[in-house]
Enzyme design. Structure first.
Site, short mmCIF file in Angstrom:
data_model
loop_
_atom_site.label_atom_id
_atom_site.label_comp_id
_atom_site.label_asym_id
_atom_site.label_seq_id
_atom_site.Cartn_x
_atom_site.Cartn_y
_atom_site.Cartn_z
N LYS A 192 4.98 -0.04 2.58
CA LYS A 192 3.82 -0.16 3.49
C LYS A 192 3.36 1.23 3.88
CE LYS A 192 0.91 -1.35 6.79
NZ LYS A 192 -0.44 -1.89 6.44
N CYS A 207 -7.47 5.25 5.27
CA CYS A 207 -6.93 5.46 6.61
C CYS A 207 -8.05 5.99 7.51
CB CYS A 207 -5.77 6.44 6.56
SG CYS A 207 -6.22 7.97 5.78
C1 LIG Z 1 -7.28 -0.31 7.71
C2 LIG Z 1 -6.31 0.74 8.21
C3 LIG Z 1 -5.55 0.19 9.42
C4 LIG Z 1 -7.13 1.94 8.65
C5 LIG Z 1 -5.36 1.19 7.09
C6 LIG Z 1 -4.24 0.21 6.73
C7 LIG Z 1 -4.75 -1.02 6.02
C8 LIG Z 1 -4.64 -2.28 6.56
C9 LIG Z 1 -4.04 -2.52 7.90
O1 LIG Z 1 -2.87 -2.12 8.14
O2 LIG Z 1 -4.77 -3.15 8.71
N1 LIG Z 1 -5.13 -3.37 5.92
C10 LIG Z 1 -5.73 -3.26 4.69
O3 LIG Z 1 -6.19 -4.25 4.09
N2 LIG Z 1 -5.82 -2.03 4.11
C11 LIG Z 1 -5.36 -0.90 4.73
O4 LIG Z 1 -5.49 0.20 4.15
#
Ligand SMILES: CC(C)(C)CCc1c(C(=O)O)[nH]c(=O)[nH]c1=O
Length: 312
Positions: A44, A130
């Site tokens: 993750k 990010c």
């Molecule tokens: C959306 C962010 C929280 C900025 C990065 C982590 C992430 C998340 C998340 O942890 O919400 N979900 C996704 O589908 N793609 C991602 O890259």
């Protein structure tokens, strides 16, 4: 038939693994991936500190995919650094990928420096979806910030590494991002695509958003994003310099979509929503289905058809 492939100079016994974020936050989940028929595994996305993430419901399956606003819940980068230090690279045929998603360029620099200092065989995939400066677009949508970040990070990483990219929807963006990627010698792969940002799922009966964070706004995944994913895989496959590879992710629910991702140019294929819904047994199914498709079409290896999508 042979499903093996190589990314960043490392061999994967088969082209399938999880999309970062799915089934990979805790060591127990990573162990299930290790025991599955995946060809690799990725952690993750890590931030510098531990993060609880957003309040639930923060992931919901939909008729044609999923929506999520997890909020980067993770154990903090040291947890994944330790996992990478203890990983058995000698006896595990599966290479280990590590995802980093710093909340700032400084955080990404600090985390990368720690991984480089540990000098491990794991492969870094830096998440460019990010958040950047609050109020500004995500890194992957800010071309100047993206180029600057790569010019800072690539020399620190030194080894081959990759970046996770959001989907693009404008040819000029494919051109601009590919031009930036082509400038970075050790940028060995791009992973296309992250979830389609800021969708909104609403329940008809209750007239309410399905997820709690961000007024119900969240990233879309699964079947509904397959054609966007295929376009991004093929756009970068067409544009990137020789030697740079594309990892495809988005909408793979069976061997058929995996076949299409390779036809579009993917060197490896990550699974998100379908893994979340079906569990790691999915890797056995998708492998078998792709082998059957290749047999039926007379292909012996992925190289026989990778990137060979025809046009009219
Ligand atoms: C959306 C962010 C929280 C900025 C990065 C982590 C992430 C998340 C998340 O942890 O919400 N979900 C996704 O589908 N793609 C991602 O890259």
């Amino acid at each position: 038939v042979d499903l093996s492939t190589s990314i960043a100079g490392v061999s994967l016994p088969n082209l399938f693994f999880n999309a970062s974020g799915v089934w990979c936050q805790h060591e127990s989940e990573l162990k299930e991936l290790l025991n599955s028929e995946s060809g690799s595994l990725i952690t993750k996305s890590a931030t510098f500190e531990y993060r609880e993430g957003n309040p639930s419901p923060r992931y919901v399956p939909l008729p044609a995919g999923s929506i999520n606003s997890m909020g980067l819940p993770n154990e903090g980068y040291e947890y994944y650094l330790n996992y990478a230090k203890n990983y058995d690279y000698t006896n595990n045929v599966k290479p280990l990928f590590v995802s980093l998603s710093g909340l700032s360029l400084q955080d990404n620099v600090k985390m990368v420096e720690q991984f480089v200092a540990a000098d491990l065989p794991c492969i870094l995939e830096i998440n460019f979806s990010c958040p950047n400066v609050p109020g500004k677009p995500q890194l992957g949508y800010d071309m100047d910030a993206m180029e600057n970040a790569l010019k800072v990070l690539a020399p620190i990483v030194k080894k081959p590494f990759g970046i996770k990219l959001p989907p693009y929807f404008d040819i000029a963006h494919f051109d601009a991002v590919a031009a930036i990627v082509n400038k970075i010698d050790n940028l060995a792969f791009v992973t296309c695509v992250n979830s389609v940002g800021n969708g909104l799922a609403i329940d008809f009966e209750t007239e309410t958003a399905l997820i709690k964070p961000k007024d119900g706004f969240g990233g879309l995944g699964g079947a509904m994003i397959l054609n966007t994913a295929l376009a991004n895989v093929n756009a970068f496959h067409r544009r990137l310099n020789e030697g740079k590879k594309v990892i495809g992710v988005g909408g793979v629910t069976s061997g058929k979509e995996a076949f299409l991702h390779v036809l579009a140019g993917a060197s490896a294929v990550q699974i998100g929503t379908q893994l979340k819904e079906e569990g790691p047994v999915f890797f056995a199914r998708v492998k078998k289905e792709l082998e059957e498709i290749m047999q039926a079409k007379g292909y012996k290896s992925l190289d026989d058809f990778r990137g060979k999508v025809k046009t009219l």
